[in-house]
Write an enzyme that holds these catalytic residues in place. Structure first.
Site, PDB file in Angstrom:
ATOM      1  N   ARG A 165       0.848  -1.215   0.000  1.00  0.00           N
ATOM      2  CA  ARG A 165       0.000   0.000   0.000  1.00  0.00           C
ATOM      3  C   ARG A 165       0.879   1.260   0.000  1.00  0.00           C
ATOM      4  O   ARG A 165       0.600   2.231   0.712  1.00  0.00           O
ATOM      5  CB  ARG A 165      -0.940   0.038   1.210  1.00  0.00           C
ATOM      6  CG  ARG A 165      -1.820  -1.152   1.381  1.00  0.00           C
ATOM      7  CD  ARG A 165      -2.916  -1.260   0.343  1.00  0.00           C
ATOM      8  NE  ARG A 165      -3.783  -2.375   0.660  1.00  0.00           N
ATOM      9  CZ  ARG A 165      -3.589  -3.628   0.228  1.00  0.00           C
ATOM     10  NH1 ARG A 165      -2.551  -3.905  -0.574  1.00  0.00           N
ATOM     11  NH2 ARG A 165      -4.418  -4.587   0.557  1.00  0.00           N
ATOM     12  N   SER A 239     -10.628   0.525   4.164  1.00  0.00           N
ATOM     13  CA  SER A 239      -9.808   0.330   5.370  1.00  0.00           C
ATOM     14  C   SER A 239      -9.288   1.686   5.849  1.00  0.00           C
ATOM     15  O   SER A 239      -8.668   2.407   5.074  1.00  0.00           O
ATOM     16  CB  SER A 239      -8.602  -0.548   5.056  1.00  0.00           C
ATOM     17  OG  SER A 239      -9.016  -1.739   4.448  1.00  0.00           O
ATOM     18  N   GLU A 335      -4.689   4.933   6.565  1.00  0.00           N
ATOM     19  CA  GLU A 335      -4.376   4.680   5.148  1.00  0.00           C
ATOM     20  C   GLU A 335      -4.780   5.861   4.254  1.00  0.00           C
ATOM     21  O   GLU A 335      -4.012   6.256   3.383  1.00  0.00           O
ATOM     22  CB  GLU A 335      -5.069   3.387   4.687  1.00  0.00           C
ATOM     23  CG  GLU A 335      -4.733   3.043   3.254  1.00  0.00           C
ATOM     24  CD  GLU A 335      -5.465   1.809   2.757  1.00  0.00           C
ATOM     25  OE1 GLU A 335      -5.075   0.695   3.115  1.00  0.00           O
ATOM     26  OE2 GLU A 335      -6.424   1.980   1.981  1.00  0.00           O
TER      27      GLU A 335
HETATM   28  P1  FAD Z   1      -8.651   9.767  -4.266  1.00  0.00           P
HETATM   29  O1  FAD Z   1      -9.269   9.435  -2.966  1.00  0.00           O
HETATM   30  O2  FAD Z   1      -9.307  10.771  -5.120  1.00  0.00           O
HETATM   31  O3  FAD Z   1      -7.135  10.192  -4.007  1.00  0.00           O
HETATM   32  C1  FAD Z   1      -6.311   9.426  -3.167  1.00  0.00           C
HETATM   33  C2  FAD Z   1      -4.902  10.036  -3.185  1.00  0.00           C
HETATM   34  O4  FAD Z   1      -4.332   9.871  -4.496  1.00  0.00           O
HETATM   35  C3  FAD Z   1      -4.914  11.547  -2.927  1.00  0.00           C
HETATM   36  O5  FAD Z   1      -3.757  11.883  -2.215  1.00  0.00           O
HETATM   37  C4  FAD Z   1      -4.884  12.133  -4.323  1.00  0.00           C
HETATM   38  O6  FAD Z   1      -4.307  13.429  -4.374  1.00  0.00           O
HETATM   39  C5  FAD Z   1      -4.020  11.140  -5.066  1.00  0.00           C
HETATM   40  N1  FAD Z   1      -4.351  11.075  -6.505  1.00  0.00           N
HETATM   41  C6  FAD Z   1      -5.540  10.719  -7.046  1.00  0.00           C
HETATM   42  N2  FAD Z   1      -5.450  10.737  -8.393  1.00  0.00           N
HETATM   43  C7  FAD Z   1      -4.192  11.129  -8.692  1.00  0.00           C
HETATM   44  C8  FAD Z   1      -3.494  11.359  -9.918  1.00  0.00           C
HETATM   45  N3  FAD Z   1      -4.062  11.178 -11.103  1.00  0.00           N
HETATM   46  N4  FAD Z   1      -2.198  11.769  -9.853  1.00  0.00           N
HETATM   47  C9  FAD Z   1      -1.593  11.970  -8.659  1.00  0.00           C
HETATM   48  N5  FAD Z   1      -2.208  11.780  -7.467  1.00  0.00           N
HETATM   49  C10 FAD Z   1      -3.492  11.361  -7.499  1.00  0.00           C
HETATM   50  N6  FAD Z   1      -7.819   0.298  -1.665  1.00  0.00           N
HETATM   51  C11 FAD Z   1      -7.079  -0.801  -1.902  1.00  0.00           C
HETATM   52  O7  FAD Z   1      -5.867  -0.705  -2.112  1.00  0.00           O
HETATM   53  N7  FAD Z   1      -7.650  -2.038  -1.928  1.00  0.00           N
HETATM   54  C12 FAD Z   1      -8.963  -2.221  -1.722  1.00  0.00           C
HETATM   55  O8  FAD Z   1      -9.429  -3.344  -1.774  1.00  0.00           O
HETATM   56  C13 FAD Z   1      -9.770  -1.088  -1.455  1.00  0.00           C
HETATM   57  N8  FAD Z   1     -11.077  -1.221  -1.192  1.00  0.00           N
HETATM   58  C14 FAD Z   1     -11.830  -0.132  -0.901  1.00  0.00           C
HETATM   59  C15 FAD Z   1     -13.189  -0.315  -0.625  1.00  0.00           C
HETATM   60  C16 FAD Z   1     -13.997   0.767  -0.347  1.00  0.00           C
HETATM   61  C17 FAD Z   1     -15.469   0.544  -0.054  1.00  0.00           C
HETATM   62  C18 FAD Z   1     -13.452   2.073  -0.368  1.00  0.00           C
HETATM   63  C19 FAD Z   1     -14.335   3.263  -0.130  1.00  0.00           C
HETATM   64  C20 FAD Z   1     -12.102   2.274  -0.629  1.00  0.00           C
HETATM   65  C21 FAD Z   1     -11.277   1.155  -0.895  1.00  0.00           C
HETATM   66  N9  FAD Z   1      -9.901   1.300  -1.164  1.00  0.00           N
HETATM   67  C22 FAD Z   1      -9.145   0.184  -1.442  1.00  0.00           C
HETATM   68  C23 FAD Z   1      -9.275   2.623  -1.128  1.00  0.00           C
HETATM   69  C24 FAD Z   1      -9.391   3.401  -2.476  1.00  0.00           C
HETATM   70  O9  FAD Z   1     -10.478   2.942  -3.221  1.00  0.00           O
HETATM   71  C25 FAD Z   1      -8.141   3.284  -3.324  1.00  0.00           C
HETATM   72  O10 FAD Z   1      -7.033   3.797  -2.640  1.00  0.00           O
HETATM   73  C26 FAD Z   1      -8.272   4.059  -4.650  1.00  0.00           C
HETATM   74  O11 FAD Z   1      -7.135   3.833  -5.460  1.00  0.00           O
HETATM   75  C27 FAD Z   1      -8.447   5.561  -4.466  1.00  0.00           C
HETATM   76  O12 FAD Z   1      -8.801   6.100  -5.719  1.00  0.00           O
HETATM   77  P2  FAD Z   1      -9.470   7.537  -5.840  1.00  0.00           P
HETATM   78  O13 FAD Z   1      -9.488   7.879  -7.304  1.00  0.00           O
HETATM   79  O14 FAD Z   1     -10.760   7.569  -5.157  1.00  0.00           O
HETATM   80  O15 FAD Z   1      -8.387   8.427  -5.096  1.00  0.00           O
HETATM   81  P1  NAP Z   2      -9.866 -10.410   5.304  1.00  0.00           P
HETATM   82  O1  NAP Z   2      -9.982 -11.414   4.221  1.00  0.00           O
HETATM   83  O2  NAP Z   2     -10.843 -10.409   6.423  1.00  0.00           O
HETATM   84  O3  NAP Z   2      -8.399 -10.480   5.921  1.00  0.00           O
HETATM   85  C1  NAP Z   2      -8.025  -9.582   6.950  1.00  0.00           C
HETATM   86  C2  NAP Z   2      -6.613  -9.117   6.703  1.00  0.00           C
HETATM   87  O4  NAP Z   2      -5.770 -10.236   6.762  1.00  0.00           O
HETATM   88  C3  NAP Z   2      -6.441  -8.476   5.361  1.00  0.00           C
HETATM   89  O5  NAP Z   2      -6.118  -7.148   5.574  1.00  0.00           O
HETATM   90  C4  NAP Z   2      -5.328  -9.254   4.668  1.00  0.00           C
HETATM   91  O6  NAP Z   2      -4.214  -8.481   4.312  1.00  0.00           O
HETATM   92  C5  NAP Z   2      -4.851 -10.222   5.694  1.00  0.00           C
HETATM   93  N1  NAP Z   2      -4.773 -11.560   5.087  1.00  0.00           N
HETATM   94  C6  NAP Z   2      -5.744 -12.497   5.058  1.00  0.00           C
HETATM   95  N2  NAP Z   2      -5.267 -13.618   4.511  1.00  0.00           N
HETATM   96  C7  NAP Z   2      -3.996 -13.380   4.154  1.00  0.00           C
HETATM   97  C8  NAP Z   2      -2.974 -14.165   3.552  1.00  0.00           C
HETATM   98  N3  NAP Z   2      -3.173 -15.423   3.221  1.00  0.00           N
HETATM   99  N4  NAP Z   2      -1.780 -13.610   3.351  1.00  0.00           N
HETATM  100  C9  NAP Z   2      -1.560 -12.342   3.685  1.00  0.00           C
HETATM  101  N5  NAP Z   2      -2.482 -11.548   4.270  1.00  0.00           N
HETATM  102  C10 NAP Z   2      -3.679 -12.065   4.512  1.00  0.00           C
HETATM  103  O7  NAP Z   2      -9.847  -8.939   4.655  1.00  0.00           O
HETATM  104  P2  NAP Z   2     -11.025  -8.051   4.095  1.00  0.00           P
HETATM  105  O8  NAP Z   2     -11.161  -6.860   4.919  1.00  0.00           O
HETATM  106  O9  NAP Z   2     -12.240  -8.890   3.797  1.00  0.00           O
HETATM  107  O10 NAP Z   2     -10.418  -7.567   2.716  1.00  0.00           O
HETATM  108  C11 NAP Z   2     -10.226  -8.481   1.661  1.00  0.00           C
HETATM  109  C12 NAP Z   2      -9.168  -7.924   0.714  1.00  0.00           C
HETATM  110  O11 NAP Z   2      -9.600  -6.677   0.175  1.00  0.00           O
HETATM  111  C13 NAP Z   2      -7.832  -7.656   1.392  1.00  0.00           C
HETATM  112  O12 NAP Z   2      -6.805  -7.955   0.484  1.00  0.00           O
HETATM  113  C14 NAP Z   2      -7.874  -6.177   1.686  1.00  0.00           C
HETATM  114  O13 NAP Z   2      -6.590  -5.566   1.657  1.00  0.00           O
HETATM  115  C15 NAP Z   2      -8.718  -5.644   0.529  1.00  0.00           C
HETATM  116  N6  NAP Z   2      -9.461  -4.436   0.964  1.00  0.00           N
HETATM  117  C16 NAP Z   2      -8.784  -3.275   1.079  1.00  0.00           C
HETATM  118  C17 NAP Z   2      -9.438  -2.116   1.465  1.00  0.00           C
HETATM  119  C18 NAP Z   2      -8.709  -0.798   1.547  1.00  0.00           C
HETATM  120  O14 NAP Z   2      -9.357   0.225   1.676  1.00  0.00           O
HETATM  121  N7  NAP Z   2      -7.397  -0.784   1.473  1.00  0.00           N
HETATM  122  C19 NAP Z   2     -10.793  -2.167   1.760  1.00  0.00           C
HETATM  123  C20 NAP Z   2     -11.443  -3.380   1.663  1.00  0.00           C
HETATM  124  C21 NAP Z   2     -10.781  -4.517   1.251  1.00  0.00           C
HETATM  125  P3  NAP Z   2      -4.133  -7.606   2.956  1.00  0.00           P
HETATM  126  O15 NAP Z   2      -4.923  -6.397   3.247  1.00  0.00           O
HETATM  127  O16 NAP Z   2      -2.681  -7.362   2.845  1.00  0.00           O
HETATM  128  O17 NAP Z   2      -4.678  -8.426   1.827  1.00  0.00           O
END
Ligand code: FAD
Ligand code: NAP
Length: 340
Positions: A165, A239, A335
């Protein structure tokens, strides 16, 4: 010249639904408009908030600068061979629409990253990841505009310093570049990644050779919809905290105290702890205060059903951080990016 809208409320432009305004807002749909917007910000001495889908930001107050909404669209097939296809996608494209597009052509690589909100341009910023796959696994290069000089630059994978991340754009090159497009290297040959336990479990009864990327995508969407609140119904940014990565001996110390603690290997000297587990076991799951809450299905997700301001959300986040620090000696790091 794009339109610069003064005192613009960003409530509908951040998935936490926080009502906070930007001094100016501009929507850019091509690189010429982007350069004009950068000139305007420089002339007026305005700080920039580069905005994609607003799904990873917290507005703690009004933003005293220019919210620059990246809306450049377009997908170009750059090249292909028998094994791979290289697809260049503009920053303003919606991430999940790109996933659906790739599935339509039976390309492999994006299926595990289904249903992540936001834009393509934001995906490299935190090297988005889910279900065992990260953006870096399908990344070839990106194009960006240098905010100070206005020049276009290409970043290959090695220069992005992708981590968990994390990327160079959150660290050494923070706030220096605007990503305009990302080039993906997708596979034409089946490459199912079912390493993530819940996916392995759900496909356990199937032969791996029969599974197609559409099915994996559908499974990921189903699991996500069961567990995660849809921001359109319950405002959230996914998250709220990163999973802490700690030294192995620290992980072992905590496992002695909490035998069912979720610990995953990272490298020879580090392990990752599931932040959601730490928060849940500290008693926060389902908690609510002042219009904000902790999601009942996943304690790592903070929600804003009551339309609270950013300060109320950050106050809840701080309480959780304090409680986790007290119980486990672990510092949780948010995050999403907090503005201003
Ligand atoms: P924004 O929120 O608009 O911006 C985020 C940051 O990136 C800001 O600092 C912004 O300035 C910068 N930015 C945006 N666009 C650009 C650009 N073109 N150039 C330079 N900087 C830029 N994230 C995960 O990694 N995995 C997940 O599974 C995941 N699940 C999510 C589930 C939900 C329900 C929600 C609400 C969020 C989740 N996220 C997840 C977080 C988020 O969706 C990601 O980080 C996504 O990439 C953000 O995109 P955005 O366009 O909305 O960015
Ligand atoms: P989950 O399956 O309940 O697992 C909880 C956490 O354990 C996750 O964060 C995941 O890490 C870690 N994990 C589980 N199994 C793993 C494995 N075998 N090896 C390494 N790490 C493991 O998680 P969840 O909340 O339902 O999310 C599912 C996936 O979607 C995850 O990959 C999570 O990162 C992603 N997600 C991200 C966001 C966001 O905003 N960043 C929001 C929703 C979902 P990792 O996060 O490293 O995978």
């Amino acid at each position: 010249m794009p339109l610069f809208l003064p005192d613009f409320n960003l409530k509908n432009y951040n998935t936490l639904g926080v009502s906070a305004s930007a001094r100016f807002y501009v929507s850019v749909t091509n690189e010429q408009e982007l350069r004009e917007a950068l000139q305007f910000a420089a002339q007026e001495n305005l700080p920039l908030l580069i905005l994609g889908g607003g799904s990873n930001i917290v507005l703690s107050d009004n933003f005293p600068g220019l919210a620059l909404h990246m809306r450049i669209q377009g997908k170009t097939l750059v090249s292909e061979n028998d094994e791979y296809v290289w697809l260049q996608v503009a920053a303003g494209e919606n991430w999940h629409s790109l996933v659906e597009y790739s599935l339509k052509y039976h390309y492999w690589g994006l299926e595990n990253l289904s249903l992540i909100p936001g834009s393509v341009g934001a995906a490299p910023i935190q090297n988005i990841g889910a279900y065992g796959v990260e953006l870096k696994d399908v990344f070839e290069e990106l194009s960006a505009v240098d905010i100070r000089s206005g020049l276009s630059v290409t970043f290959i994978k090695d220069s992005c310093a992708f981590g968990y991340r994390d990327s160079v754009f959150k660290n050494q090159l923070k706030d220096q570049y605007i990503i305009t497009s990302v080039t993906f290297k997708l596979n034409k040959i089946p490459q199912p990644n079912l390493t993530y336990p819940v996916l392995a479990e759900r496909f356990a009864h199937r032969s791996i050779n029969e599974i197609n990327p559409q099915e994996i995508s559908q499974m990921v969407c189903d699991i996500r919809q069961q567990k995660l609140p849809d921001p359109a119904q319950i405002p959230n940014v996914g998250s709220f905290f990163k999973n802490p990565v700690v030294a192995r001996n620290e992980g072992a110390r905590l496992q002695q105290l909490f035998p069912d603690l979720a610990v995953y290997p990272v490298d020879e000297s580090h392990v990752k702890l599931a932040a959601g587990w730490l928060i849940e076991r500290a008693g926060w799951r389902g908690y609510s205060e002042n219009g904000t809450g902790v999601h009942a299905q996943q304690a790592l997700v903070l929600t804003n059903p009551g339309g609270a301001d950013g300060k109320a959300i950050l106050a809840l986040a701080q309480k959780i951080q304090d409680s986790v620090a007290k119980k486990y000696g672990i510092d949780l790091e948010p995050e999403p990016r907090i503005y201003p």
